[in-house]
Write an enzyme that holds these catalytic residues in place. Sequence first.
Site, short mmCIF file in Angstrom:
data_model
loop_
_atom_site.label_atom_id
_atom_site.label_comp_id
_atom_site.label_asym_id
_atom_site.label_seq_id
_atom_site.Cartn_x
_atom_site.Cartn_y
_atom_site.Cartn_z
CB CYS A 60 0.08 -21.02 10.10
SG CYS A 60 -1.21 -19.89 10.62
N1 LIG Z 1 -5.81 -18.55 9.86
C1 LIG Z 1 -5.26 -19.11 10.91
O1 LIG Z 1 -5.62 -20.22 11.27
C2 LIG Z 1 -4.17 -18.42 11.72
C3 LIG Z 1 -3.77 -19.01 12.93
C4 LIG Z 1 -2.80 -18.39 13.70
C5 LIG Z 1 -2.22 -17.22 13.24
N2 LIG Z 1 -2.60 -16.66 12.05
C6 LIG Z 1 -1.96 -15.41 11.65
O2 LIG Z 1 -2.89 -14.34 11.81
C7 LIG Z 1 -2.69 -13.37 10.80
C8 LIG Z 1 -3.99 -13.13 10.05
O3 LIG Z 1 -4.36 -14.32 9.38
P1 LIG Z 1 -5.81 -14.59 8.85
O4 LIG Z 1 -5.86 -16.03 8.50
O5 LIG Z 1 -6.83 -14.05 9.78
O6 LIG Z 1 -5.83 -13.68 7.51
P2 LIG Z 1 -7.09 -13.31 6.61
O7 LIG Z 1 -6.56 -13.06 5.24
O8 LIG Z 1 -8.19 -14.29 6.81
O9 LIG Z 1 -7.61 -11.94 7.21
C9 LIG Z 1 -6.87 -10.76 7.17
C10 LIG Z 1 -7.84 -9.59 7.05
O10 LIG Z 1 -7.05 -8.39 7.11
C11 LIG Z 1 -7.62 -7.46 6.21
N3 LIG Z 1 -6.60 -6.46 5.90
C12 LIG Z 1 -5.53 -6.56 5.09
N4 LIG Z 1 -4.83 -5.41 5.09
C13 LIG Z 1 -5.47 -4.57 5.93
C14 LIG Z 1 -5.22 -3.24 6.34
N5 LIG Z 1 -4.18 -2.54 5.88
N6 LIG Z 1 -6.08 -2.69 7.21
C15 LIG Z 1 -7.17 -3.37 7.66
N7 LIG Z 1 -7.44 -4.65 7.30
C16 LIG Z 1 -6.60 -5.23 6.45
C17 LIG Z 1 -8.06 -8.30 5.04
O11 LIG Z 1 -9.03 -7.62 4.26
C18 LIG Z 1 -8.62 -9.53 5.75
O12 LIG Z 1 -9.99 -9.39 6.03
C19 LIG Z 1 -1.55 -13.87 9.96
O13 LIG Z 1 -0.34 -13.31 10.41
C20 LIG Z 1 -1.54 -15.35 10.21
O14 LIG Z 1 -0.26 -15.92 10.03
C21 LIG Z 1 -3.56 -17.24 11.28
#
Ligand SMILES: NC(=O)c1ccc[n+]([C@@H]2O[C@H](COP(=O)([O-])OP(=O)(O)OC[C@H]3O[C@@H](n4cnc5c(N)ncnc54)[C@H](O)[C@@H]3O)[C@@H](O)[C@H]2O)c1
Length: 451
Positions: free
Chosen positions: A282
């Site tokens: 993030c």
């Molecule tokens: N990790 C955090 O602490 C956090 C906190 C707040 C916001 N976010 C935001 O949330 C979002 C997700 O982050 P995250 O950390 O969970 O990511 P992540 O990489 O842990 O998980 C994303 C998941 O999406 C899947 N994916 C990718 N493309 C796909 C598709 N076309 N169809 C279906 N699944 C698909 C991946 O296989 C993966 O399992 C981002 O925008 C991030 O900025 C993350």
Amino acid sequence: MPRQQAEDYVDIDVLCARFRQHTARIGVIGLGYVGLPLLRTAAERGFSVLGVDIDRGKVDVLNAGGSYIGHIGADTIAGLRAARRFEATDDFSRLREVDAIILCVPTPLTRQREPDLTFVERTTESIAPHLRRGQLVVLESTTYPGTTREVMQPILERSTLRSGRDFFLAYSPEREDPGNPQFATSSIPKVVGGDGPDALRLACALYHELVAKTVPVSSIETAEAVKLTENIFRSVNIALVNELKIVFEAMGIDVWEVIEAAKTKPFGYMPFYPGPGLGGHCIPIDPFYLTWKAREYDIATRFIELAGEINTAMPRRVVDKTIAALSERAGRALNGAQVLIVGVAYKRNVDDPRESPALKIMEFFEQRGAKASFHDPHLAQIPQTREHPTLNGRRSLPLTEANLAASDVAVICTDHDAIDYALLVEKCPLIIDTRNVCARRGLGNERVIKA
Ligand SMILES: NC(=O)c1ccc[n+]([C@@H]2O[C@H](COP(=O)([O-])OP(=O)(O)OC[C@H]3O[C@@H](n4cnc5c(N)ncnc54)[C@H](O)[C@@H]3O)[C@@H](O)[C@H]2O)c1
């Protein structure tokens, strides 16, 4: 009402009632650090949840009652599977079964540090053929104001369905704080913006059942801006204390002591802490989503750029401090030295190494001829990354007396609780502490250098 119109009409009250009564089925797309806790929350609240991910490995682990995220235990997932509260799939056609589709897919930067929306676009394209009348679609991924309306909506409207009439589009940013035991998905208030009053009402009705409090705002773009504001605030304030650290150090003042004293002020001050650089999915990334979008309006985001510059310089500074300490304290060069990185995950008590400054620091050491190894109680192996291919697959060394004694210097990058700092300080000849954890534990001595 004429027959055709009556068929087209989506009854918002009925949908809201389904959310209220938990009889709605919820689809969560992207089962990572954000999506999996959300799936868990919805399932624990009694909803039937369909988890969708393109990663077949994750789908199989979840369906077998396992987990791949450290702070979500396999027993939790197994319990929810046994109670038939959720199912995981990679088949997007099954989205027809759900009433709400929530997207939690990655929003990284390209190599040129521009927003990479390919995950959001591809996911939306995969939803579009299966979208049906009466569904709520919510984006949770962090992104710039305008993404939901300008990028997602046109893809979803390639069919005859229209937002606000046939389906309902909303944005609600995720505020997950992995590893923070004080807050879970359900206890963090959630900001919600909708494309029109019906979408807002529906999204609020759903999240009302999942989290302690919903905070409706006037538009989707406002909700998108809220998330960026929160993360830019962190990035700028961390840059500020990183700069203060350098200034105060030159003056012989300990920035950590300054912050501890400053935070006794009961108003107008909030502590942020210096460190080896920004990490995670993030804070190092999201601010640049706004920078990119602001260019469309001919506006430069100078605060954001400056904060990025200062924070990006931190890993090199840690390496420079290590070089100086090795020379002054041990009379040796970095070239050929054995360096042990302690903590590779981007923050305390999590297993996530994405964008971690520890990876950059390890690479810098090796580029300068040192031999770098690492210890991280939460990360057995460095996963494959696009940015650090030379580190792929490296394994964590156990923190033994022998491994510590064989190191010329240990560099603490992440202050996990599960590290034996007393042993580290006792056995390692030189310690560079970027988190002030040794002093906090009363273990500071002349061989521990703050960086
Ligand atoms: N990790 C955090 O602490 C956090 C906190 C707040 C916001 N976010 C935001 O949330 C979002 C997700 O982050 P995250 O950390 O969970 O990511 P992540 O990489 O842990 O998980 C994303 C998941 O999406 C899947 N994916 C990718 N493309 C796909 C598709 N076309 N169809 C279906 N699944 C698909 C991946 O296989 C993966 O399992 C981002 O925008 C991030 O900025 C993350």
